[in-house]
Every structure is written in structure tokens, then in C-alpha cells.
Design an enzyme around this catalytic site. Structure first.
Site, short mmCIF file in Angstrom:
data_model
loop_
_atom_site.label_atom_id
_atom_site.label_comp_id
_atom_site.label_asym_id
_atom_site.label_seq_id
_atom_site.Cartn_x
_atom_site.Cartn_y
_atom_site.Cartn_z
N ASP A 159 1.01 -1.28 -0.13
CA ASP A 159 -0.12 0.04 -0.05
C ASP A 159 0.83 1.30 0.11
OD1 ASP A 159 -2.49 -1.52 0.66
OD2 ASP A 159 -1.31 -2.18 2.28
N HIS A 187 -4.85 -3.19 6.55
CA HIS A 187 -4.57 -3.51 4.99
C HIS A 187 -5.89 -3.99 4.66
CE1 HIS A 187 -3.02 -5.13 1.42
NE2 HIS A 187 -3.65 -6.08 1.72
P1 NAX Z 1 -2.25 -17.94 -3.83
O1 NAX Z 1 -3.77 -18.73 -3.70
O2 NAX Z 1 -1.78 -17.96 -5.12
O3 NAX Z 1 -1.31 -19.12 -3.14
C1 NAX Z 1 -1.67 -19.33 -1.58
C2 NAX Z 1 -0.97 -20.46 -1.46
O4 NAX Z 1 -0.93 -20.69 0.02
C3 NAX Z 1 -1.65 -21.78 -2.02
O5 NAX Z 1 -0.57 -22.26 -2.62
C4 NAX Z 1 -2.27 -22.71 -0.91
O6 NAX Z 1 -1.96 -23.90 -1.07
C5 NAX Z 1 -1.16 -22.09 0.38
N1 NAX Z 1 -1.87 -22.39 1.50
C6 NAX Z 1 -3.06 -22.25 2.01
N2 NAX Z 1 -2.97 -22.69 3.06
C7 NAX Z 1 -1.87 -22.96 3.81
C8 NAX Z 1 -1.33 -23.39 4.93
N3 NAX Z 1 -2.08 -23.69 6.04
N4 NAX Z 1 0.13 -23.56 5.03
C9 NAX Z 1 0.75 -23.35 4.06
N5 NAX Z 1 0.25 -22.97 2.79
C10 NAX Z 1 -1.15 -22.76 2.60
O7 NAX Z 1 -2.45 -16.58 -3.30
P2 NAX Z 1 -1.61 -15.32 -3.31
O8 NAX Z 1 -1.90 -14.56 -4.66
O9 NAX Z 1 0.06 -15.88 -3.55
O10 NAX Z 1 -1.91 -14.70 -2.14
C11 NAX Z 1 -1.32 -14.98 -0.86
C12 NAX Z 1 -2.07 -14.16 0.16
O11 NAX Z 1 -1.62 -12.88 0.13
C13 NAX Z 1 -3.41 -14.02 -0.18
O12 NAX Z 1 -4.24 -14.17 1.29
C14 NAX Z 1 -3.73 -12.72 -0.38
O13 NAX Z 1 -4.95 -12.08 -0.12
C15 NAX Z 1 -2.42 -11.90 0.31
N6 NAX Z 1 -1.97 -10.66 -0.23
C16 NAX Z 1 -1.84 -9.75 0.69
C17 NAX Z 1 -1.12 -8.40 0.27
C18 NAX Z 1 -0.91 -7.51 1.35
O14 NAX Z 1 -0.43 -6.23 0.81
N7 NAX Z 1 -0.59 -7.71 2.44
C19 NAX Z 1 -1.20 -8.22 -1.04
C20 NAX Z 1 -1.08 -9.31 -2.24
C21 NAX Z 1 -2.26 -10.23 -1.79
O15 NAX Z 1 -3.47 -9.94 -1.93
#
Ligand code: NAX
Length: 328
Positions: A159, A187
Site C-alpha cells: 500500500d 490493510h
Molecule cells: P495463492 O492462492 O496463489 O497462493 C496461496 C498459497 O497458500 C496456495 O498455494 C495454498 O496452497 C497455500 N496455503 C493455504 N493454506 C496454507 C497453509 N495452511 N500452510 C501453507 N500454505 C498454505 O495466493 P497469492 O496470490 O500468493 O496470495 C497469498 C495471500 O497474500 C492471500 O491471502 C492474499 O490475499 C494476500 N495478499 C496480501 C497483500 C498485502 O499487501 N498484505 C497483497 C497481495 C495479496 O493479495
């Protein structure tokens, strides 16, 4: 030679994981002199995909990368961890209420907090990226009583970087000329990007560009809704920019922020600026001696106060909701 630093990345097979791991392994997280040992944590169904990423990491022959382990075992993933990047989270799916979302994420961040408490190195630093990032960080922190609370942080650096870029575009300045911008609060869509203390080449940003109408109607909503705009355009959520922000956050935490500037991070509140103690809220922070410190003594006008209060109110509601679920 320096001993390798253990970096654990959760959600390693996801899109942010894919954008992040190669940068960590190449030395961009901790600098060109620090060898890195990677631990990739995934859920069982995604372990194979994470192993594929590990093969590609091998194939880069990064001189600083001393090893990669892939696991679906939370305890193993955090054993001896120095830097924990908690990226994997449960996304909101159709029909899911906020309570369901918080509960599902509690099922992830509670055991991860416990595993960090049990096995992490004494100097562990934790960055939560997975949403809802602030409250997920709070849940993990609540289950790691032996780790100093300040070691748990949530990412608002994306952000912050988005706000820098928007302000640079508006003013015609370079991002490198902009200092002292702040993201306050959660966030989420309620976050408050604050330019009232920001400077552009040493001059007040608010004086240069900040008519309140532009702030209220353009700048703030553009920054707050940028994630949705990226999804709309790209057909997928921010990944490389999120990974970049995670690198910036940990790099500055470990190496310090430049003199005369600050950054933004979700850190545990000590009551500063009226943010209730114990909430993980975004603040202006400097990093000194390997610690984030909340910048003190900034004056807040009514425009800012109102928006900070609204975002902090949302954080409080999230804390109340996870407290009711027994998660904090
Ligand atoms: P993806 O869905 O591509 O990848 C997430 C991965 O996490 C998947 O491979 C899944 O199998 C794995 N996962 C789920 N539960 C798990 C667990 N208990 N232990 C280990 N792995 C696990 O999502 P992606 O685009 O990589 O985003 C990841 C996270 O970042 C999301 O929650 C998203 O909302 C968040 N974000 C946060 C941002 C921020 O500024 N704080 C910005 C970007 C993003 O939106």
C-alpha cells in the site's frame, strides 16, 4: 563465512510465493553477503507444486542458496526459523461471511504461531502477508507468548509503495524524491494513506498537490482499491508487487530505513496515536538497530484523525470477532 539464515515461506506454491522465492534466494532479502536456507511450507495438495519450484531454485544455482526443504509439517517448517514470511492464507470464497473467513484463517495462523513459539530462533522476525494480514498476525502473535510481540508484523508496504507511485505520478516527481508518506490502520479498503507529513524533494507534498478533494476522491480510493484494479486488469491478484513489498519490508527491518525518511508497517500498537494497545496496525515506522520503532509526535489534522479512527475501529472489530472465537 556467515552462517545461513533460515527463511520459511508459507504458501510457497502460490503466485506470491513464486514471485518471492527467487528474490530471497538471490540475496535481495538479506543482502549479498548472507547465505539463505529456504523452507517451503504448503498444504499436502500443493507440496508437489512446491517441489517443482524447489527444482527451479536448484536450477538457478544461486551462490547464496545453501538448501531448500519442502514440507507440509508446520513444526518442521518453523524449526530454527530466522525470517518467517507467512503468505499462505484462506481466501474469501463466495458466500463466506467475515466470521467464517476469520475462523478459517485462525485454523492456519494459530498453529503457525504455536510452531514459531516452539521452534523459532531467538532473533525470529515474522511478516504476515496472507489476508486479513493484520488480524492473522495478531492470531499468530497471541499463540507465541515466548516471542517478543514486536517480532510479529503485517504487510502494508505494498500500500505504501502504491501510494508513493500515485503521488509521484500526480506531482511529476520521481518516487525517489518522496519521503515520509504513511499508511495508517488496516490493510483493507479502510486503510488511510496520509500525505500530510510527506515531502517531495523536501517540500510539503500536501502544499504541492493536496487539494482535499483530490485526496478524498482520487488519491485515497485509488490506493485503497488498487488491488481490485489489478485483478480487473490482470485477471489475477497482485503477485510480483506483493513479493517486492515483502522484500522491502524485511530488508528495511534488518538493514534500517534511510535517515530523514520512514516507511509503513503493521506493528503491534503501544497505544501511540490513540491506537489501542496490542492491535497490529499500520504506522509510520523507522527501523534502527534491527527494530521497527513507531515515529512519534506527528500532528494529525481532523481529516487524518477521522480516517485513522475508522480503520482502527475495523481492526478492533476484527480483534473482537477472533476473541469471540477463542483465537486470541
Ligand atoms: P495463492 O492462492 O496463489 O497462493 C496461496 C498459497 O497458500 C496456495 O498455494 C495454498 O496452497 C497455500 N496455503 C493455504 N493454506 C496454507 C497453509 N495452511 N500452510 C501453507 N500454505 C498454505 O495466493 P497469492 O496470490 O500468493 O496470495 C497469498 C495471500 O497474500 C492471500 O491471502 C492474499 O490475499 C494476500 N495478499 C496480501 C497483500 C498485502 O499487501 N498484505 C497483497 C497481495 C495479496 O493479495
Amino acid at each position: 563465512a556467515q552462517a545461513p539464515v533460515t527463511v520459511t515461506v508459507t504458501g510457497a506454491a502460490g503466485q506470491i510465493g513464486y514471485a518471492l522465492l527467487f528474490r530471497v534466494a538471490s540475496g535481495q532479502l538479506l543482502g549479498p553477503d548472507t547465505p539463505v536456507r529456504l523452507r517451503l511450507l504448503e498444504i499436502p495438495q500443493a507440496v508437489q507444486a512446491a517441489e517443482g519450484t524447489a527444482m527451479e531454485l536448484d536450477d538457478c544455482a544461486f551462490p547464496l542458496l545453501t538448501g531448500v526443504d519442502v514440507t507440509d509439517d508446520t513444526r518442521r517448517a518453523f524449526d530454527g526459523v530466522n525470517v518467517a514470511l507467512l503468505v499462505g492464507a484462506r481466501p474469501r470464497t463466495k458466500g463466506m461471511e467475515r466470521g467464517d473467513l476469520l475462523e478459517a484463517n485462525g485454523g492456519i495462523f494459530k498453529p503457525q504461531g504455536e510452531a514459531i513459539n516452539a521452534g523459532a530462533a531467538d532473533d525470529v522476525r515474522v511478516l504476515v502477508v496472507g489476508n486479513p494480514a493484520n488480524t492473522n498476525a495478531l492470531i499468530a502473535q497471541a499463540h507465541a507468548p515466548d516471542v517478543p510481540a514486536e517480532r510479529f508484523t503485517a504487510m502494508t508496504r505494498l500500500d505504501h509503495n502504491r501510494a508513493l507511485s500515485q503521488l509521484a505520478a500526480k506531482s511529476g516527481a520521481s518516487v525517489a524524491d518522496i519521503t515520509k508518506l504513511t499508511i495508517w490502520g488496516n490493510h483493507s479498503a479502510t486503510q488511510y494513506p496520509d500525505i500530510f507529513h510527506a515531502e517531495i524533494a523536501g517540500k510539503s507534498a500536501a502544499d504541492l498537490v493536496g487539494d482535499r478533494q483530490w485526496l478524498a476522491d482520487e488519491f485515497i480510493p485509488t490506493v485503497a482499491k488498487r488491488g481490485a484494479a489489478i485483478i480487473e486488469a490482470r485477471g489475477a491478484s497482485s503477485a510480483a508487487s506483493a513479493a517486492n513489498a515483502a522484500i522491502d519490508h524485511v530488508h528495511d527491518w534488518a538493514h534500517g530505513t534511510p535517515d530523514g525518511d520512514w516507511t509503513s508497517a503493521g506493528v503491534i500498537s503501544d497505544g501511540s496515536y490513540g491506537v489501542p494497545e496490542g492491535l497490529i496496525s499500520s504506522f509510520p515506522v523507522v527501523s534502527r538497530g534491527g527494530r521497527f520503532e513507531i515515529v512519534q509526535g506527528l500532528e494529525l489534522n481532523d481529516f487524518s484523525r477521522e480516517r485513522i479512527d475508522a480503520s482502527v475501529q475495523e481492526l478492533q472489530e476484527e480483534r473482537d470477532a477472533v476473541a469471540a472465537l477463542g483465537l486470541v
